[in-house]
Design a protein around this motif. Sequence first.
Motif, mmCIF file in Angstrom:
data_model
loop_
_atom_site.group_PDB
_atom_site.id
_atom_site.type_symbol
_atom_site.label_atom_id
_atom_site.label_comp_id
_atom_site.label_asym_id
_atom_site.label_seq_id
_atom_site.Cartn_x
_atom_site.Cartn_y
_atom_site.Cartn_z
ATOM 1 N N ALA A 139 67.696 60.018 72.365
ATOM 2 C CA ALA A 139 67.571 61.479 72.330
ATOM 3 C C ALA A 139 66.223 61.936 72.890
ATOM 4 C CB ALA A 139 67.738 61.990 70.901
ATOM 5 N N ALA A 140 65.200 61.107 72.763
ATOM 6 C CA ALA A 140 63.860 61.486 73.219
ATOM 7 C C ALA A 140 63.833 61.792 74.713
ATOM 8 C CB ALA A 140 62.851 60.390 72.890
ATOM 9 N N GLN A 141 64.671 61.144 75.495
ATOM 10 C CA GLN A 141 64.694 61.413 76.936
ATOM 11 C C GLN A 141 65.018 62.883 77.201
ATOM 12 O OE1 GLN A 141 67.689 58.366 77.590
ATOM 13 N NE2 GLN A 141 66.237 57.208 78.813
ATOM 14 N N THR A 142 66.006 63.392 76.488
ATOM 15 C CA THR A 142 66.376 64.797 76.656
ATOM 16 C C THR A 142 65.308 65.706 76.074
ATOM 17 O OG1 THR A 142 68.708 64.239 76.668
ATOM 18 C CG2 THR A 142 68.145 66.531 76.151
ATOM 19 N N TYR A 143 64.757 65.334 74.928
ATOM 20 C CA TYR A 143 63.701 66.145 74.323
ATOM 21 C C TYR A 143 62.516 66.285 75.290
ATOM 22 C CZ TYR A 143 66.150 65.193 69.870
ATOM 23 O OH TYR A 143 67.072 65.095 68.862
ATOM 24 N N ILE A 144 62.167 65.210 75.940
ATOM 25 C CA ILE A 144 61.045 65.246 76.893
ATOM 26 C C ILE A 144 61.393 66.110 78.098
ATOM 27 C CG2 ILE A 144 59.685 63.835 78.496
ATOM 28 C CD1 ILE A 144 59.869 61.590 76.277
#
Length: 139
Positions: free
Chosen positions: A111-116
């Motif tokens: 999920a962090a990829q999208t958050y970034i």
Amino acid sequence: MKKNLLLIITLCIVSSSYAQDTFKKEEILKNLMLANAYFMDKWPDTGKTIITNKERPSNIWTRGVYYEGLMALHEIYPKESYYQYALDWANSHKWGFNGGNTTRNADNYCAAQTYIDLYNLEPEASKLKNTRSCMQMLN
């Protein structure tokens, strides 16, 4: 031996001249948009749990992969609805991870990829609070 080598080289040259036509960008974009429209229509509630062999939150790695692809589509074809759909997903999970901020399972970090990506479009420190917390926990 020399005849076989010559034959192979000739076949390679001839076959390269008959290579497939390059992909049509418009057709690819049309298909990407069609597939994405299907997904967004089928799952309009970005925070709704997923039922597989059990009930799971929608911020599992498989959804994380979808949202990363959505952000890539948004990059080449910016559309407010794409951005908003990803933003709604991040907000519904409070920009956090399946397993919380102490998980060591790499799947949960997807999920962090999208958050970034979302952060890069509209920087706000609170968006990456959980991401930073998880990364610092691993040090």
